[in-house]
Enzyme design. Structure first.
Site, PDB file in Angstrom:
ATOM      1  CG  HIS A 475      -1.649   1.247   1.517  1.00  0.00           C
ATOM      2  ND1 HIS A 475      -2.995   1.400   1.269  1.00  0.00           N
ATOM      3  CD2 HIS A 475      -1.232   2.433   2.040  1.00  0.00           C
ATOM      4  CE1 HIS A 475      -3.368   2.630   1.622  1.00  0.00           C
ATOM      5  NE2 HIS A 475      -2.313   3.273   2.097  1.00  0.00           N
ATOM      6  CD  GLU A 476       1.839   3.439   3.717  1.00  0.00           C
ATOM      7  OE1 GLU A 476       1.930   4.480   3.050  1.00  0.00           O
ATOM      8  OE2 GLU A 476       0.911   3.247   4.525  1.00  0.00           O
ATOM      9  CG  HIS A 479       0.231   6.118  -0.620  1.00  0.00           C
ATOM     10  ND1 HIS A 479      -0.948   6.651  -1.117  1.00  0.00           N
ATOM     11  CD2 HIS A 479      -0.074   5.603   0.603  1.00  0.00           C
ATOM     12  CE1 HIS A 479      -1.915   6.463  -0.232  1.00  0.00           C
ATOM     13  NE2 HIS A 479      -1.415   5.826   0.816  1.00  0.00           N
ATOM     14  CD  GLU A 535      -4.532   6.728   1.992  1.00  0.00           C
ATOM     15  OE1 GLU A 535      -4.239   5.516   2.092  1.00  0.00           O
ATOM     16  OE2 GLU A 535      -3.734   7.638   2.253  1.00  0.00           O
ATOM     17  CG  ASP A 539      -6.707   0.500   0.737  1.00  0.00           C
ATOM     18  OD1 ASP A 539      -5.651   0.491   1.397  1.00  0.00           O
ATOM     19  OD2 ASP A 539      -7.792   0.918   1.189  1.00  0.00           O
TER      20      ASP A 539
END
Length: 627
Positions: A475-476, A479, A535, A539
């Site tokens: 997930h990070e 980003h 987000e 995800d």
């Protein structure tokens, strides 16, 4: 009885949802919050133990413990008079005219608790990430965000009424005359700010908020205040530009900050000083000071004195406590295993980017370059920021120490302007149950506190760990390639590195992601697809990459993978708190986070034999793939 094929979230978490109770002093309980509660208990015991056996070999931790002890000395707090607060209030009360205000701007910034009705900040320059820039924005609003001020918002009136009553009671505690009038005037100024304030949707698209203006142009547009002198006093030089983050506020500056509104501005500043002081004195005032926040989120009772003591200490010594926590609770075996997972996830991403079907080879190669340049930080930082060596407790009161600390921290904020950005610094303490990607340094950070079950454990299977911390890691990483992060290059600069046609294709994917969530009903209201798109991209990228990595392990178990994914998003919360999140949180509601991303993955259908008649079914042509 629910089925996974109809509701993954409700089925996997059925027992937990039935039995979990929201703590009386919190608006929600979740997998994250359960770890927070565990950490609070451990840290409260640790700090109490350290109070009996002072860590004299660790000067920063020693100061934290001294402050912790002072925060917990309720006899002294009950006896403490309000002279220091009255002194802070007097710094504003004695500004009789707008001219007085104009002549005291620097003094107010560096030597008072009074916030200005506008804000300067020092942040890494989005287009030159090794250097700092001076940012400019409005002062923020009293209600959570702009949507709460719509006349049709069901809570607008009750929240403003409660805030006014609560604030006037606080002002009266400090013997302020005309307390009711001051609270009403503060609300009048707040109402004037609403049209010029950024919406939550605008804040969500932070890469689009970079509006550089030459300092000469910036200061010449503002006629009512001498911002040129203030800027020089703040950063001890004249920057070549100012970055405006709230355009409408800047355009409206002179119509808001002026002589005509001075009485309202003054009242607003007084309420901010008074409310900010409530955490440092007797128990009755502490309870009174937190009442509005509890009413906003429907929290049943105040934090206990012990938890408040920890909260207050963390507010000034967060990294000090984090470093202590990381060294005590996070082992080398865990660190090595998480590092292995990060490396595996980056490799998965490399492979996925090289096979990407909608990007040109040129853009895919640049994306891989950015991916290769990501620096992971795991557990806790190597060193503390230097600022902590300056925070020294004194023989004065708790509030007087806080005043001194605030002055030191404010001075440090502006002092940084002339330094290079330290891209190894952490923006989150190690005891925080969270993780983040920093676009300006191209780093991913996983604090020690999130590296425990249900997110991660050496006792969990590889599929469980990939369904937990693996999805968080990916997930990070994702980003770096969401609608904001994708606009920054491998050095952390806002820089167009995509081919135009590729970025246009990506924008179409963003629109699809917005549509996937927009208007989906939850128990507190519909989701706002635009607010949560970044987000949701992360995800979806996270679960997709982690799934690929999980399948490469010998003991792969996809039922365990998807079940763990649903477990980490378990949450129960007050309706009022959920409504607030819907209006301003950049993350989707927990149930949607658990249920929607898996429906875009073929493996989910195969693993649980999901059919067209099932509620979790999404037709193949509607399954969204981005990364």
């Amino acid at each position: 009885m629910t089925r996974i094929q109809d509701d993954l979230f409700a089925t996997v978490n059925a027992e937990w949802l039935e039995n979990a109770e929201i703590p009386a002093d919190k608006p929600r309980i979740s997998a994250f919050d359960e770890l927070v509660l565990k950490n609070e208990k451990n840290l409260a015991k640790d700090l109490a133990d350290l109070s009996q056996n002072l860590p004299t070999d660790n000067p920063e931790l020693l100061e934290a413990i001294k402050f912790y002890n002072k925060a917990g000395d309720w006899q002294a707090r009950e006896k403490a008079d309000f002279s220091a607060v009255k002194n802070e209030l007097a710094k504003v009360e004695t500004l009789n005219t707008f001219e007085d205000f104009k002549n005291n701007l620097t003094q107010l910034v560096f030597h008072s608790q009074a916030p200005l009705p506008f804000s300067f900040s020092v942040e890494p320059d989005m287009k030159d990430a090794i250097h700092y820039s001076l940012g400019f924005s409005g002062p923020g609003l009293i209600l959570p965000d702009t949507t709460y001020y719509n006349d049709e918002h069901p809570r607008k009136k009750e929240l403003l009424d409660f805030w006014a009553k609560n604030t006037s009671e606080i002002l009266k505690t400090f013997d302020v005359e005309n307390a009711e009038e001051i609270a009403k005037s503060a609300l009048k100024f707040d109402a004037l700010l609403v049209p010029s304030a950024n919406t939550s949707e605008e804040w969500a698209k932070y890469a689009e908020l970079y509006h550089p203006i030459s300092t000469d142009s910036f200061v010449s547009k503002v006629k009512n205040l001498d911002l040129k002198s203030l800027i020089k006093d703040l950063v001890k030089t004249e920057p070549d530009k100012v970055i405006v983050y709230e355009d409408r506020f800047y355009e409206s500056f002179d119509s808001l900050i002026n002589e005509e509104n001075w009485s309202l501005i003054k009242a607003w500043m007084l309420t901010k000083i008074a409310r900010g002081a409530t955490s440092f004195f007797n128990e009755d005032l502490r309870i009174l000071g937190g009442a509005y926040g509890r009413f906003l989120s429907n929290v049943q009772e105040a934090r206990s004195q012990e938890k408040h003591q920890l909260d207050l200490t963390e507010s000034y010594f967060s990294q000090v406590i984090g470093l202590f926590y990381g060294k005590k609770y996070f082992g080398e075996a865990g660190k090595a295993d998480v590092k292995r997972m990060v490396t595996a996830m980056i490799k998965v991403y490399q492979a996925r980017l090289s096979k990407n079907e909608w990007l040109s080879q040129e853009t895919a190669e640049k994306a891989i370059e950015k991916l290769d340049a990501i620096t992971p930080f795991i557990g806790f930082p190597d060193k503390l920021p230097e600022i902590y060596s300056r925070l020294k407790t004194t023989s004065g009161s708790l509030y007087e120490d806080a005043l001194k600390f605030d002055e030191i921290l404010t001075a440090r904020t502006f002092e940084k302007f002339s330094e290079d950005v330290d891209k190894t610094s952490w923006h989150m303490p190690a005891h925080m149950v969270n993780a983040y990607y920093s676009p300006d340094s191209n780093t991913i950070v996983f604090p020690a506190a999130i590296l425990q079950a249900p997110f991660y454990s050496l006792e969990q299977s590889s599929s469980q760990n990939y369904g937990g911390i693996g999805t968080v890691i990916a997930h990070e990483i994702s980003h770096a390639f969401d609608n904001n992060g994708a606009q920054f290059d491998k050095e952390g600069n806002l820089n167009k590195w995509w081919l135009d046609e590729d970025y246009e294709a990506f924008e179409e994917k963003q629109k699809e992601m917005i549509a996937l969530f927009d208007g989906v009903e939850t128990e507190a209201g519909p989701a706002n697809g635009k607010l949560i798109v970044s987000e949701n991209i992360a995800d979806q990228g996270g679960i997709t990459a982690a799934l690929t990595a999980a399948k490469d392990e010998k003991d792969v178990d996809l039922k365990a993978f998807f079940s763990q994914w649903a477990k980490i998003w378990r949450m129960k919360a007050s309706k009022e708190f959920q409504q607030m999140l819907l209006s301003m949180d950049f993350h989707a509601p927990a149930k949607l986070r658990a249920n929607i991303p898996p429906t875009n993955l073929e493996e989910f259908y195969d693993t649980f034999d999901v059919k067209e008649t099932d509620k979790m079914y999404r037709a193949p042509e509607n399954r969204l793939k981005i990364w």
